[in-house]
Write an enzyme that holds these catalytic residues in place. Structure first.
Site, PDB file in Angstrom:
ATOM      1  N   LYS A   8     -40.738   2.326 -26.623  1.00 57.85           N
ATOM      2  CA  LYS A   8     -39.852   1.218 -26.381  1.00 57.85           C
ATOM      3  C   LYS A   8     -39.947   0.365 -27.674  1.00 57.85           C
ATOM      4  O   LYS A   8     -40.891   0.433 -28.738  1.00 57.85           O
ATOM      5  CB  LYS A   8     -40.420   0.500 -25.117  1.00 57.85           C
ATOM      6  CG  LYS A   8     -40.012   1.302 -23.731  1.00 57.85           C
ATOM      7  CD  LYS A   8     -40.492   0.580 -22.759  1.00 57.85           C
ATOM      8  CE  LYS A   8     -40.106   1.378 -21.290  1.00 57.85           C
ATOM      9  NZ  LYS A   8     -40.486   0.448 -19.989  1.00 57.85           N
ATOM     10  N   TYR A  48     -30.849   1.658 -16.897  1.00 61.65           N
ATOM     11  CA  TYR A  48     -31.732   1.176 -15.971  1.00 61.65           C
ATOM     12  C   TYR A  48     -30.911   0.839 -14.750  1.00 61.65           C
ATOM     13  O   TYR A  48     -31.208  -0.115 -13.861  1.00 61.65           O
ATOM     14  CB  TYR A  48     -32.570  -0.037 -16.654  1.00 61.65           C
ATOM     15  CG  TYR A  48     -33.584   0.638 -17.389  1.00 61.65           C
ATOM     16  CD1 TYR A  48     -34.695   1.184 -17.018  1.00 61.65           C
ATOM     17  CD2 TYR A  48     -33.669   0.235 -18.660  1.00 61.65           C
ATOM     18  CE1 TYR A  48     -35.727   1.434 -17.723  1.00 61.65           C
ATOM     19  CE2 TYR A  48     -34.511   0.572 -19.643  1.00 61.65           C
ATOM     20  CZ  TYR A  48     -35.884   1.284 -18.944  1.00 61.65           C
ATOM     21  OH  TYR A  48     -36.674   1.669 -19.861  1.00 61.65           O
ATOM     22  N   ASN A 111     -44.264  -2.577 -21.804  1.00 66.82           N
ATOM     23  CA  ASN A 111     -45.172  -1.649 -21.463  1.00 66.82           C
ATOM     24  C   ASN A 111     -45.408  -0.161 -22.415  1.00 66.82           C
ATOM     25  O   ASN A 111     -45.547   0.593 -22.133  1.00 66.82           O
ATOM     26  CB  ASN A 111     -45.355  -1.143 -19.929  1.00 66.82           C
ATOM     27  CG  ASN A 111     -44.263  -0.632 -19.563  1.00 66.82           C
ATOM     28  OD1 ASN A 111     -43.125  -0.692 -20.301  1.00 66.82           O
ATOM     29  ND2 ASN A 111     -43.971  -0.391 -18.227  1.00 66.82           N
ATOM     30  N   HIS A 114     -41.637   4.821 -21.764  1.00 68.58           N
ATOM     31  CA  HIS A 114     -40.933   5.131 -20.593  1.00 68.58           C
ATOM     32  C   HIS A 114     -41.157   6.449 -20.331  1.00 68.58           C
ATOM     33  O   HIS A 114     -41.188   7.345 -21.134  1.00 68.58           O
ATOM     34  CB  HIS A 114     -39.361   4.922 -20.681  1.00 68.58           C
ATOM     35  CG  HIS A 114     -38.487   5.561 -19.692  1.00 68.58           C
ATOM     36  ND1 HIS A 114     -38.163   4.901 -18.484  1.00 68.58           N
ATOM     37  CD2 HIS A 114     -37.994   6.568 -19.592  1.00 68.58           C
ATOM     38  CE1 HIS A 114     -37.547   5.858 -17.702  1.00 68.58           C
ATOM     39  NE2 HIS A 114     -37.570   6.687 -18.618  1.00 68.58           N
ATOM     40  N   GLU A 125     -31.630  11.892 -17.672  1.00 70.39           N
ATOM     41  CA  GLU A 125     -32.089  11.111 -18.747  1.00 70.39           C
ATOM     42  C   GLU A 125     -32.335  11.704 -20.303  1.00 70.39           C
ATOM     43  O   GLU A 125     -31.577  11.161 -21.192  1.00 70.39           O
ATOM     44  CB  GLU A 125     -33.561  10.426 -18.520  1.00 70.39           C
ATOM     45  CG  GLU A 125     -33.457   9.436 -17.245  1.00 70.39           C
ATOM     46  CD  GLU A 125     -34.766   8.788 -17.009  1.00 70.39           C
ATOM     47  OE1 GLU A 125     -35.899   9.238 -17.526  1.00 70.39           O
ATOM     48  OE2 GLU A 125     -35.047   7.914 -15.929  1.00 70.39           O
TER      49      GLU A 125
HETATM   50  P1  CMP Z   1     -40.550   1.601 -16.313  1.00 70.44           P
HETATM   51  O1  CMP Z   1     -41.387   1.694 -15.448  1.00 70.44           O
HETATM   52  O2  CMP Z   1     -40.504   2.297 -17.544  1.00 70.44           O
HETATM   53  O3  CMP Z   1     -39.244   1.074 -15.951  1.00 70.44           O
HETATM   54  C1  CMP Z   1     -38.628   0.016 -15.721  1.00 70.44           C
HETATM   55  C2  CMP Z   1     -39.251  -0.896 -16.425  1.00 70.44           C
HETATM   56  O4  CMP Z   1     -38.974  -2.435 -16.208  1.00 70.44           O
HETATM   57  C3  CMP Z   1     -40.713  -1.008 -16.582  1.00 70.44           C
HETATM   58  O5  CMP Z   1     -41.100   0.072 -17.150  1.00 70.44           O
HETATM   59  C4  CMP Z   1     -40.992  -2.262 -17.291  1.00 70.44           C
HETATM   60  O6  CMP Z   1     -40.655  -2.166 -18.566  1.00 70.44           O
HETATM   61  C5  CMP Z   1     -39.762  -3.310 -16.440  1.00 70.44           C
HETATM   62  N1  CMP Z   1     -40.471  -4.240 -15.660  1.00 70.44           N
HETATM   63  C6  CMP Z   1     -40.476  -5.469 -16.116  1.00 70.44           C
HETATM   64  N2  CMP Z   1     -40.572  -6.194 -14.832  1.00 70.44           N
HETATM   65  C7  CMP Z   1     -41.075  -5.044 -13.977  1.00 70.44           C
HETATM   66  C8  CMP Z   1     -41.855  -5.521 -12.749  1.00 70.44           C
HETATM   67  N3  CMP Z   1     -41.973  -6.425 -12.271  1.00 70.44           N
HETATM   68  N4  CMP Z   1     -41.971  -4.329 -12.135  1.00 70.44           N
HETATM   69  C9  CMP Z   1     -41.758  -3.046 -12.771  1.00 70.44           C
HETATM   70  N5  CMP Z   1     -41.369  -3.049 -13.851  1.00 70.44           N
HETATM   71  C10 CMP Z   1     -40.833  -4.105 -14.688  1.00 70.44           C
END
Ligand code: CMP
Length: 144
Positions: A8, A48, A111, A114, A125
């Site tokens: 990311k 998303y 984070n 992905h 994807e």
């Molecule tokens: P990922 O699980 O890869 O895909 C959804 C993304 O939404 C997650 O990583 C985070 O980057 C983002 N995100 C932001 N806020 C939240 C949250 N509260 N809970 C889960 N995902 C979040």
């Protein structure tokens, strides 16, 4: 079996690409395709779409369009399950020691990486970022 990962924008900006790719290769994944791209707003929204009703959707789209990211096709046995184990929980505070997110991510919103969450989504994807023809040109067959 193949899965999709995305390094990311925070990973690219922080100069963590090499470390994360090394971690993935050491975990037994082969890189089948990789490209640096700038997602448009429309692309990030489409990717998303499952989260479109969630309160963090707009912030997620802003984050994913904040700079270049690196989608990659990764291959190994049980690629989907294994990659999810290797990257750790969404929230780095809850991620297991030694996982990519525990080592490198700053928060559950930012984070660094992905991973596809099911075999079905992995195929969708991968198709979102890479064509079968492109994988076939690289490897002689698309692996799918
Ligand atoms: P990922 O699980 O890869 O895909 C959804 C993304 O939404 C997650 O990583 C985070 O980057 C983002 N995100 C932001 N806020 C939240 C949250 N509260 N809970 C889960 N995902 C979040």
């Amino acid at each position: 079996m193949q899965t999709l990962t995305i390094l990311k924008p925070d990973a690219v900006e922080a100069g963590l690409v090499g470390k994360i790719v090394a971690h993935l290769e050491e975990a037994g994944f082969t890189i089948r395709a990789s490209r640096m791209i700038q997602l448009s707003g429309a692309e990030a929204k489409a990717f998303y779409e499952v989260h479109k009703e969630r309160p963090f959707y707009e912030a997620l789209v802003r984050y994913m369009t904040s700079g270049p990211c690196i989608p990659m096709v990764l291959e190994r046995d049980d690629a989907v399950g294994h990659l999810r184990e290797v990257i750790g929980a969404t929230d780095p505070a809850e991620a297991a020691p030694g996982t990519v997110r525990k080592l490198y991510a700053e928060s559950k919103e930012r984070n660094v990486i992905h991973a596809s969450d099911s075999a079905e989504n992995a195929v969708k994807e991968i198709d979102f970022f890479f064509s079968r023809a492109e994988l076939e040109r690289l490897w002689g067959d698309s692996g799918r």
